[in-house]
Write a protein that holds these residues in place. Structure first.
Motif, PDB file in Angstrom:
ATOM      1  N   ARG A  52     -12.824  -4.196  -2.703  1.00  0.00           N
ATOM      2  CA  ARG A  52     -12.657  -5.521  -3.278  1.00  0.00           C
ATOM      3  C   ARG A  52     -12.305  -5.533  -4.761  1.00  0.00           C
ATOM      4  NH1 ARG A  52     -17.731  -8.934  -0.588  1.00  0.00           N
ATOM      5  NH2 ARG A  52     -17.323  -8.351   1.602  1.00  0.00           N
ATOM      6  N   ASP A  53     -12.526  -4.446  -5.451  1.00  0.00           N
ATOM      7  CA  ASP A  53     -12.321  -4.422  -6.905  1.00  0.00           C
ATOM      8  C   ASP A  53     -11.026  -3.724  -7.301  1.00  0.00           C
ATOM      9  OD1 ASP A  53     -13.052  -1.900  -6.139  1.00  0.00           O
ATOM     10  OD2 ASP A  53     -14.577  -1.606  -7.688  1.00  0.00           O
ATOM     11  N   ARG A  54     -10.047  -3.673  -6.402  1.00  0.00           N
ATOM     12  CA  ARG A  54      -8.813  -2.936  -6.679  1.00  0.00           C
ATOM     13  C   ARG A  54      -7.795  -3.726  -7.496  1.00  0.00           C
ATOM     14  NH1 ARG A  54      -5.677  -0.609  -2.081  1.00  0.00           N
ATOM     15  NH2 ARG A  54      -6.272  -2.462  -0.907  1.00  0.00           N
ATOM     16  N   GLY A  55      -8.081  -4.967  -7.797  1.00  0.00           N
ATOM     17  CA  GLY A  55      -7.151  -5.747  -8.616  1.00  0.00           C
ATOM     18  C   GLY A  55      -5.955  -6.276  -7.853  1.00  0.00           C
ATOM     19  N   ILE A  56      -6.081  -6.427  -6.541  1.00  0.00           N
ATOM     20  CA  ILE A  56      -5.006  -7.015  -5.753  1.00  0.00           C
ATOM     21  C   ILE A  56      -4.839  -8.477  -6.186  1.00  0.00           C
ATOM     22  CG2 ILE A  56      -4.223  -7.617  -3.428  1.00  0.00           C
ATOM     23  CD1 ILE A  56      -4.343  -4.607  -3.983  1.00  0.00           C
ATOM     24  N   PRO A  57      -3.620  -8.940  -6.492  1.00  0.00           N
ATOM     25  CA  PRO A  57      -3.439 -10.297  -7.027  1.00  0.00           C
ATOM     26  C   PRO A  57      -4.103 -11.393  -6.194  1.00  0.00           C
ATOM     27  CG  PRO A  57      -1.396  -9.070  -7.224  1.00  0.00           C
ATOM     28  CD  PRO A  57      -2.334  -8.195  -6.455  1.00  0.00           C
ATOM     29  N   PHE A  58      -3.935 -11.351  -4.871  1.00  0.00           N
ATOM     30  CA  PHE A  58      -4.468 -12.452  -4.075  1.00  0.00           C
ATOM     31  C   PHE A  58      -5.929 -12.257  -3.673  1.00  0.00           C
ATOM     32  CE2 PHE A  58      -2.220  -9.679  -1.053  1.00  0.00           C
ATOM     33  CZ  PHE A  58      -3.202  -9.442  -0.096  1.00  0.00           C
ATOM     34  N   PHE A  59      -6.620 -11.282  -4.284  1.00  0.00           N
ATOM     35  CA  PHE A  59      -8.069 -11.154  -4.095  1.00  0.00           C
ATOM     36  C   PHE A  59      -8.830 -12.164  -4.948  1.00  0.00           C
ATOM     37  CE2 PHE A  59      -8.722  -6.548  -2.373  1.00  0.00           C
ATOM     38  CZ  PHE A  59      -7.996  -6.878  -1.252  1.00  0.00           C
ATOM     39  N   VAL A  60      -8.141 -12.844  -5.875  1.00  0.00           N
ATOM     40  CA  VAL A  60      -8.805 -13.883  -6.669  1.00  0.00           C
ATOM     41  C   VAL A  60      -9.283 -14.988  -5.742  1.00  0.00           C
ATOM     42  CG1 VAL A  60      -7.429 -13.402  -8.722  1.00  0.00           C
ATOM     43  CG2 VAL A  60      -6.649 -15.144  -7.103  1.00  0.00           C
ATOM     44  N   ASN A  61     -10.252 -15.753  -6.208  1.00  0.00           N
ATOM     45  CA  ASN A  61     -10.811 -16.807  -5.356  1.00  0.00           C
ATOM     46  C   ASN A  61     -10.291 -18.181  -5.770  1.00  0.00           C
ATOM     47  OD1 ASN A  61     -12.284 -17.946  -3.325  1.00  0.00           O
ATOM     48  ND2 ASN A  61     -14.271 -17.749  -4.331  1.00  0.00           N
ATOM     49  N   TYR A  62      -8.959 -18.282  -5.853  1.00  0.00           N
ATOM     50  CA  TYR A  62      -8.313 -19.545  -6.210  1.00  0.00           C
ATOM     51  C   TYR A  62      -7.234 -19.862  -5.186  1.00  0.00           C
ATOM     52  CZ  TYR A  62     -10.324 -18.052 -10.671  1.00  0.00           C
ATOM     53  OH  TYR A  62     -11.174 -17.598 -11.640  1.00  0.00           O
ATOM     54  N   ALA A  73       2.846 -25.086   6.642  1.00  0.00           N
ATOM     55  CA  ALA A  73       3.201 -24.538   5.331  1.00  0.00           C
ATOM     56  C   ALA A  73       2.983 -23.033   5.328  1.00  0.00           C
ATOM     57  CB  ALA A  73       2.355 -25.188   4.239  1.00  0.00           C
ATOM     58  N   LEU A  74       3.869 -22.323   4.638  1.00  0.00           N
ATOM     59  CA  LEU A  74       3.690 -20.882   4.531  1.00  0.00           C
ATOM     60  C   LEU A  74       4.159 -20.374   3.177  1.00  0.00           C
ATOM     61  CD1 LEU A  74       6.320 -18.743   6.457  1.00  0.00           C
ATOM     62  CD2 LEU A  74       6.735 -21.096   5.780  1.00  0.00           C
ATOM     63  N   THR A  75       3.625 -19.210   2.841  1.00  0.00           N
ATOM     64  CA  THR A  75       4.029 -18.456   1.658  1.00  0.00           C
ATOM     65  C   THR A  75       4.386 -17.054   2.126  1.00  0.00           C
ATOM     66  OG1 THR A  75       2.533 -19.723   0.236  1.00  0.00           O
ATOM     67  CG2 THR A  75       3.288 -17.608  -0.587  1.00  0.00           C
ATOM     68  N   CYS A  76       5.563 -16.569   1.754  1.00  0.00           N
ATOM     69  CA  CYS A  76       5.993 -15.262   2.253  1.00  0.00           C
ATOM     70  C   CYS A  76       6.816 -14.511   1.208  1.00  0.00           C
ATOM     71  CB  CYS A  76       6.783 -15.414   3.547  1.00  0.00           C
ATOM     72  SG  CYS A  76       8.339 -16.309   3.364  1.00  0.00           S
ATOM     73  N   PHE A  77       7.010 -13.203   1.453  1.00  0.00           N
ATOM     74  CA  PHE A  77       7.793 -12.360   0.566  1.00  0.00           C
ATOM     75  C   PHE A  77       9.252 -12.799   0.516  1.00  0.00           C
ATOM     76  CE2 PHE A  77       4.943  -8.541   1.816  1.00  0.00           C
ATOM     77  CZ  PHE A  77       4.079  -8.770   0.766  1.00  0.00           C
ATOM     78  N   ILE A  78       9.846 -12.721  -0.677  1.00  0.00           N
ATOM     79  CA  ILE A  78      11.294 -12.805  -0.792  1.00  0.00           C
ATOM     80  C   ILE A  78      11.848 -11.399  -0.587  1.00  0.00           C
ATOM     81  CG2 ILE A  78      11.158 -14.742  -2.420  1.00  0.00           C
ATOM     82  CD1 ILE A  78      11.940 -12.754  -4.641  1.00  0.00           C
ATOM     83  N   PRO A  79      13.099 -11.233  -0.233  1.00  0.00           N
ATOM     84  CA  PRO A  79      13.664  -9.886  -0.088  1.00  0.00           C
ATOM     85  C   PRO A  79      13.640  -9.138  -1.415  1.00  0.00           C
ATOM     86  CG  PRO A  79      15.062 -11.512   0.997  1.00  0.00           C
ATOM     87  CD  PRO A  79      14.062 -12.281   0.191  1.00  0.00           C
ATOM     88  N   GLY A  80      13.101  -7.920  -1.393  1.00  0.00           N
ATOM     89  CA  GLY A  80      13.074  -7.099  -2.595  1.00  0.00           C
ATOM     90  C   GLY A  80      12.180  -7.620  -3.689  1.00  0.00           C
ATOM     91  N   GLY A  81      11.141  -8.373  -3.328  1.00  0.00           N
ATOM     92  CA  GLY A  81      10.237  -8.944  -4.324  1.00  0.00           C
ATOM     93  C   GLY A  81       9.311  -7.918  -4.947  1.00  0.00           C
ATOM     94  N   GLU A  82       8.620  -8.330  -6.003  1.00  0.00           N
ATOM     95  CA  GLU A  82       7.745  -7.424  -6.737  1.00  0.00           C
ATOM     96  C   GLU A  82       6.550  -6.963  -5.909  1.00  0.00           C
ATOM     97  OE1 GLU A  82       6.622  -9.272 -10.396  1.00  0.00           O
ATOM     98  OE2 GLU A  82       8.683  -9.647 -11.020  1.00  0.00           O
ATOM     99  N   LEU A  83       6.090  -7.794  -4.992  1.00  0.00           N
ATOM    100  CA  LEU A  83       4.916  -7.458  -4.191  1.00  0.00           C
ATOM    101  C   LEU A  83       5.276  -6.877  -2.832  1.00  0.00           C
ATOM    102  CD1 LEU A  83       2.746 -10.619  -4.935  1.00  0.00           C
ATOM    103  CD2 LEU A  83       2.607  -8.376  -6.008  1.00  0.00           C
TER     104      LEU A  83
END
Length: 234
Positions: A34-44, A160-170
């Protein structure tokens, strides 16, 4: 398991297993650190989700979240007055989400299950939400995914969805559907252009498709580059 193909669902199961056999990735291991600093591990919650409520695009109702992870968006839905069923394949993520719900004294029905094994009645939900699940869905399961969303939603319900763009940073592999099976890999998640999303979800009414806004942390919203957000209506 008998390796026999007798009907269409047997083909889907076979392809599921073949892709899984080639992948060394494990979602329980991923969420256990849990403490690896993954961006979407935040609780927002996602900034686009908050904007849907603030701009009166959606209203509180019954929600199904697909691939809820540690529960940040599910908890926001509940805080907005929604009744929430939140599903994830990872037992570790569900446990983390339940702990967060307890800390916030918030009620969410967290379900540890494969989304394709859900037993849904027709038209149960006002909103189906997906933040980061769809781009991990293999092409052979895409129609099953669309049918799941259609079945779950009430008439005029929102998806509604959120997904990767092609060649994105994540992430966001720039490969064709056929290449997935040539390589037996999703390469960490497929990338989708706005045009591709419109094509896949052509049976829905488009409300909004845009890039996710980058939100500098610390903040009470989540937003990063490399993701596309979309809101459709049944």
């Amino acid at each position: 398991m008998k390796e026999v193909i007798g009907e269409h669902k047997d083909i889907l199961v076979m392809l599921d297993h073949l892709l899984k056999e080639q992948s060394k990735f494990n979602w329980d291991n991923f969420y256990s650190e849990r403490d690896r600093g993954i961006p979407f591990f935040v609780n927002y919650p996602d900034e686009n989700l908050v904007s849907y409520f603030e701009n009166n695009l959606i209203k509180p109702g019954r929600v199904l979240e697909l691939g809820c992870g540690p529960g940040r968006n599910a908890l926001y839905f509940a805080e907005m007055g929604c009744s929430v069923d939140a599903v994830d394949l990872s037992q570790e993520s569900i446990q983390w989400a339940k702990e967060r719900a307890t800390e916030k004294n918030t009620n969410v029905n967290f379900i540890n299950k494969n989304i394709f094994e859900l037993e849904l009645a027709e038209g149960q939900y006002d909103i189906v939400y997906d933040s980061g699940c769809f781009h991990h869905i293999a092409p052979h399961r895409r129609m099953s995914y669309i049918n799941l969303v259609k079945k779950a939603l009430k008439p005029n319900g929102f998806f509604a969805l959120t997904c990767f763009i092609p060649g994105g940073e994540l992430g966001g592999a720039e490969i064709s559907d056929w290449e997935v099976y040539r390589m037996m890999s999703l390469k960490g998640g497929l990338g989708y252009t706005e045009e591709k999303l419109r094509e896949i979800f052509k049976d829905f009414k488009e409300i909004e498709i845009r890039k996710m806004l980058e939100i500098e942390q610390p903040n009470n919203l989540f937003g990063v580059k490399g993701l596309t957000t979309a809101l459709f209506q049944k």
